[in-house]
Design a protein around this motif. Structure first.
Motif, short mmCIF file in Angstrom:
data_model
loop_
_atom_site.label_atom_id
_atom_site.label_comp_id
_atom_site.label_asym_id
_atom_site.label_seq_id
_atom_site.Cartn_x
_atom_site.Cartn_y
_atom_site.Cartn_z
N PRO A 1 14.43 25.67 46.57
CA PRO A 1 15.74 25.48 45.93
C PRO A 1 16.72 24.66 46.92
O PRO A 1 16.48 24.64 48.25
N ASP A 2 17.85 24.02 46.56
CA ASP A 2 18.83 23.43 47.28
C ASP A 2 19.18 24.18 48.52
O ASP A 2 19.25 23.25 49.59
N ILE A 3 19.41 25.13 48.42
CA ILE A 3 19.95 26.09 49.50
C ILE A 3 18.91 25.95 50.51
O ILE A 3 19.18 26.07 51.87
N VAL A 4 17.55 25.98 50.09
CA VAL A 4 16.51 26.09 51.28
C VAL A 4 16.59 24.87 51.85
O VAL A 4 16.23 24.83 53.17
N SER A 5 16.44 23.85 51.05
CA SER A 5 16.39 22.35 51.87
C SER A 5 17.20 22.11 52.63
O SER A 5 17.09 21.72 53.80
N ASN A 6 18.47 22.62 52.35
CA ASN A 6 19.79 22.43 53.30
C ASN A 6 19.69 23.46 54.90
O ASN A 6 19.60 22.73 55.88
N ARG A 7 19.33 24.69 54.39
CA ARG A 7 19.07 25.53 55.50
C ARG A 7 17.92 25.10 56.43
O ARG A 7 18.00 25.36 57.43
N LEU A 8 16.69 24.29 55.83
CA LEU A 8 15.50 24.08 56.61
C LEU A 8 16.14 22.69 57.66
O LEU A 8 15.78 22.92 58.62
N SER A 9 16.84 22.00 56.85
CA SER A 9 17.25 20.67 57.68
C SER A 9 18.11 21.19 58.77
O SER A 9 18.01 20.84 59.90
N GLU A 10 19.11 22.25 58.55
CA GLU A 10 19.87 22.63 59.69
C GLU A 10 19.18 23.35 60.69
O GLU A 10 19.43 23.03 61.90
N LYS A 11 18.30 24.21 60.24
CA LYS A 11 17.52 25.10 61.38
C LYS A 11 16.41 24.28 62.01
O LYS A 11 16.49 24.20 63.39
N ILE A 12 15.85 23.04 61.38
CA ILE A 12 14.56 22.44 62.31
C ILE A 12 15.20 21.12 62.71
O ILE A 12 15.10 21.04 63.91
#
Ligand code: PNS
Length: 165
Positions: A151-162
């Motif tokens: 989901p988009d929220i996961v894609s965004n959070r992954l980019s932020e985190k990684i």
């Protein structure tokens, strides 16, 4: 007057993070059960990328806060969580045969711990056969886009985190 019993299932997992494969299962489970309890295992030994709270938040957003999807977390044994919630049916997704041995062992262990637990399996949608949380994290770390797989929220959070953005 007879009240209709609400059918519920526990869908447990690490969900670190939730993928579109998981969501496909939740969606299909809602055709069978009135309520799906997505239960995030809070096991710091597994060294998750996201905290249980972060994982829960992403799941709630991904299911669009559907009132028929309860997002929860648990520590310790799944059978104890099942007892606490009074729900004895557990749902697990299976992709390829490679998942089978792990699922088989887990099912037998849970049944040994509590005879009342019944695990049911659904085969993951073909589109998502190669999608699992670990491969998603590795892909993002290597600089690949995982849009469309999570989901988009996961894609965004992954980019932020990684990647820190
Ligand atoms: O998404 P995962 O990592 O394959 O999910 C595995 C999970 C969380 C469902 C499983 O590890 C689990 O149930 N953990 C809780 C501890 C437990 O009950 N262990 C006994 C059964 S093996």
């Amino acid at each position: 007057m007879n009240e209709k019993k609400v059918s519920k299932v526990i869908y447990p997992g690490s969900f670190d993070p939730i993928t579109n494969g998981h969501l496909n299962l939740v969606e299909r489970a809602l055709h069978i059960f009135d309520e799906v309890i997505v239960a995030v295992a809070n096991n710091p030994d597994k060294n998750p990328l996201f905290t249980a709270e972060e994982r829960k938040e992403m799941i709630s957003i991904a299911v669009d806060h559907n009132p028929r999807v309860i997002v929860d977390s648990f520590e310790g044994l799944l059978v104890d969580y099942a007892k606490r919630t009074g729900v004895h049916t557990v749902l697990r997704g299976m992709r390829a045969m490679s998942d089978f041995e792990y699922e088989y062992e887990m099912t037998f262990m849970n049944r040994k711990l509590d005879r009342d637990i019944e695990t049911i399996f659904m085969i993951t949608g073909l589109r998502w056969f190669f999608v699992h949380s670990q491969v998603i994290k590795s892909a993002v770390k290597a600089g690949a886009s995982v849009d469309g797989l999570v989901p988009d929220i996961v894609s965004n959070r992954l980019s932020e985190k990684i990647n820190g953005r």
